[in-house]
Design an enzyme around this catalytic site. Structure first.
Site, PDB file in Angstrom:
ATOM      1  N   ASP A 153      -9.453   0.322   1.398  1.00 35.17           N
ATOM      2  CA  ASP A 153      -8.511  -0.103   2.436  1.00 35.17           C
ATOM      3  C   ASP A 153      -9.109   0.244   3.807  1.00 35.17           C
ATOM      4  O   ASP A 153      -8.784   1.265   4.402  1.00 35.17           O
ATOM      5  CB  ASP A 153      -7.173   0.605   2.220  1.00 35.17           C
ATOM      6  N   HIS A 164      -3.943  13.925   0.636  1.00 34.37           N
ATOM      7  CA  HIS A 164      -4.191  13.019   1.759  1.00 34.37           C
ATOM      8  C   HIS A 164      -3.047  13.111   2.780  1.00 34.37           C
ATOM      9  O   HIS A 164      -3.287  13.266   3.979  1.00 34.37           O
ATOM     10  CB  HIS A 164      -4.347  11.579   1.260  1.00 34.37           C
ATOM     11  N   TYR A 217       1.263   2.148  15.635  1.00 37.85           N
ATOM     12  CA  TYR A 217       2.069   2.289  14.417  1.00 37.85           C
ATOM     13  C   TYR A 217       3.511   2.730  14.658  1.00 37.85           C
ATOM     14  O   TYR A 217       4.341   2.625  13.761  1.00 37.85           O
ATOM     15  CB  TYR A 217       1.384   3.203  13.406  1.00 37.85           C
ATOM     16  N   ASP A 238       0.844  -1.190   0.000  1.00 36.27           N
ATOM     17  CA  ASP A 238       0.000   0.000   0.000  1.00 36.27           C
ATOM     18  C   ASP A 238       0.882   1.243   0.000  1.00 36.27           C
ATOM     19  O   ASP A 238       1.741   1.398   0.876  1.00 36.27           O
ATOM     20  CB  ASP A 238      -0.910  -0.008   1.230  1.00 36.27           C
ATOM     21  N   ARG A 266       0.301  16.147  13.086  1.00 36.26           N
ATOM     22  CA  ARG A 266       1.640  16.660  13.346  1.00 36.26           C
ATOM     23  C   ARG A 266       1.631  18.172  13.294  1.00 36.26           C
ATOM     24  O   ARG A 266       0.999  18.814  14.123  1.00 36.26           O
ATOM     25  CB  ARG A 266       2.650  16.048  12.350  1.00 36.26           C
ATOM     26  N   LYS A 268      -4.972  -2.182   9.937  1.00 34.58           N
ATOM     27  CA  LYS A 268      -5.133  -2.226   8.483  1.00 34.58           C
ATOM     28  C   LYS A 268      -5.421  -3.633   7.950  1.00 34.58           C
ATOM     29  O   LYS A 268      -6.100  -3.775   6.939  1.00 34.58           O
ATOM     30  CB  LYS A 268      -3.840  -1.742   7.810  1.00 34.58           C
ATOM     31  N   GLU A 324     -10.810   3.813   3.129  1.00 34.27           N
ATOM     32  CA  GLU A 324      -9.867   4.622   2.363  1.00 34.27           C
ATOM     33  C   GLU A 324     -10.143   4.375   0.886  1.00 34.27           C
ATOM     34  O   GLU A 324     -10.130   3.230   0.432  1.00 34.27           O
ATOM     35  CB  GLU A 324      -8.411   4.270   2.718  1.00 34.27           C
TER      36      GLU A 324
END
Ligand code: CA
Length: 427
Positions: A244, A144, A255, A137, A153, A264, A210
């Site tokens: 997804d 995005h 993660y 992926d 962030r 995922k 997604e």
């Protein structure tokens, strides 16, 4: 121009207006009926061509150009067919096109064969078209990546330093890729309700889709042999729509530092018909200007992107529906040739039937964002549904449907059909 793409071609078969599957498309899939076991089919209008029946009836004689044998067509996956490579599958599409065009009598006049060689799409069950060996992926839409960076962030510095230098990607899980129509169960996992609280175990509360597209590969080169951007087309068989499914709360806690895992790999859904890269040739358009200049191995000249309109619809448990996203495959910063060149630049080999997904395809405006995370901006902007409920993420009993097509008033309309999946409550 590839002759099978010629916009003036017409079929002797009646094609419904605005069908995704005119004679210029001819996508490949795996179908079955009550009488026929899973095998290779090609969509035309509202019919499926049964390729093994066509072969047995003598319409697809084996030749150096058309090296396929009966077992390639009666296989329950497209892998044997894809294994013959680009030139062979291109010839096969050309042969099917010539059998279907209105100036060709060969199949048209063999009326006795029609009920064997053509089956209404209403009567078939579609299956996963390929045995996916490996699935990767990417993360190739700038809008995005920017949206996610802004949310999690630094709004001023949303893209990470590597993003414009390489098509960032991770290795996903092939075993849980399912075909359209397969229900998806809300996953359990570790969630961290807040910074202060310890993690808990339970069903994901932030279940998302997604909007992506994925390409399926022909067998690549040997281990150690990179594929260049110029060579990449020869190794890309075709594309599907790709949902997804993502559990944002599981993803957020797990993660760091190795990337996506259980948030995922519980499910990704694909559309059943693989539209060949050849069939998409007329929809190529220039890609974005890539600044800073990419490293030479990622350099690509020519029309790199594709103008395919995409949309996502949510159908609530009581049947109300709303289109929550209208995007386009053209909104890709990194293109498929660059993704494949980057994937193999270290010598990593690809095999026939591997799947490489684009990453979420968001456009620049609100309304074109390809995930609920972005649409509801982390849940701060709920979406009103026609039944009076609202959505921050996907609820149990919701069905998410993605469609992709290019409609043309004068020219040829083409499409991918749809990928649809209903979210079932956690076990
Ligand atoms: Ca993704």
């Amino acid at each position: 121009m590839i002759e099978a793409n010629n916009p003036s071609l017409k079929s002797w078969l009646e094609i419904p207006v605005n069908s995704d599957f005119p004679i210029q498309n001819l996508p490949f899939g795996i179908f079955s009926t009550n009488q026929v076991t899973s095998r290779v089919g090609v969509a035309i209008g509202d019919q499926v061509l049964n390729l093994s029946a066509l072969y047995e009836a003598g319409f697809l004689p084996t030749s150096p150009d058309l090296p396929f044998v009966e077992s390639d067509y009666s296989s329950s996956t497209l892998n044997p067919l894809i294994h013959h490579g680009k030139s062979a599958t291109r010839q096969l599409r050309a042969r099917l096109s010539s059998l279907l065009r209105d100036d060709s009598s060969e199949l048209r006049d063999a009326k006795k064969m029609h009920s064997v060689c053509m089956i209404s799409q209403r009567l078939v069950t579609m299956h996963i078209p390929v045995n996916v060996g490996d699935y990767t992926d990417c993360y190739s839409s700038e809008d995005h990546a920017r949206n996610v960076g802004k949310m999690f962030r630094d709004p001023e510095n949303a893209l990470l330093p590597n993003w414009k230098h390489m098509p960032v990607a991770y290795h996903g899980r092939a075993s849980s890729i399912v075909v359209s129509g397969t229900p998806v169960t809300r996953p359990h996992g570790q969630l961290k309700p807040s910074e202060e609280e310890p993690p808990v175990y339970g069903p994901s509360r932030l279940l998302d889709f997604e909007l992506e597209m994925a390409f399926i590969t022909h067998p690549g080169k040997s281990l150690g042999q990179p594929i260049s951007t110029d060579e990449a087309d020869d190794f890309i068989f075709g594309l599907v729509l790709f949902n997804d499914w993502s559990a944002r709360d599981i993803q957020k806690w797990e993660y760091i530092p190795l990337g996506p895992f259980l948030g995922k790999n519980f499910a990704s859904s694909i559309s059943p018909w693989i539209v060949t890269l050849d069939a998409l040739e007329p929809y190529r358009i220039p890609g974005p200007v890539q600044d800073p200049q990419v490293l030479p191995y990622l350099d690509y000249t020519g029309d790199s992107n594709y103008d395919i309109d995409l949309e996502v619809e949510i159908v609530t448990p009581n049947g109300d529906s709303k289109v929550v996203c209208k995007s386009n495959f053209k909104h890709m910063y990194w293109n498929m040739r660059q993704q494949l060149a980057h994937h193999t630049v270290n010598g990593c080999n690809i095999r026939g039937g591997d799947m490489i997904a684009s990453g979420t395809i968001s456009g620049p405006e609100e309304g074109s964002f390809g995930s609920m995370l972005e649409i509801s901006w982390k849940g701060t902007k709920p979406v009103s549904m026609p039944d009076g409920t609202d959505r921050r993420f996907i609820n149990d009993g919701d069905t998410v449907t993605m469609r992709g097509s290019k409609r043309s008033e004068k020219g040829v309309s083409i499409g991918f059909g749809e990928v649809s999946g209903k979210l079932l409550p956690a076990n």
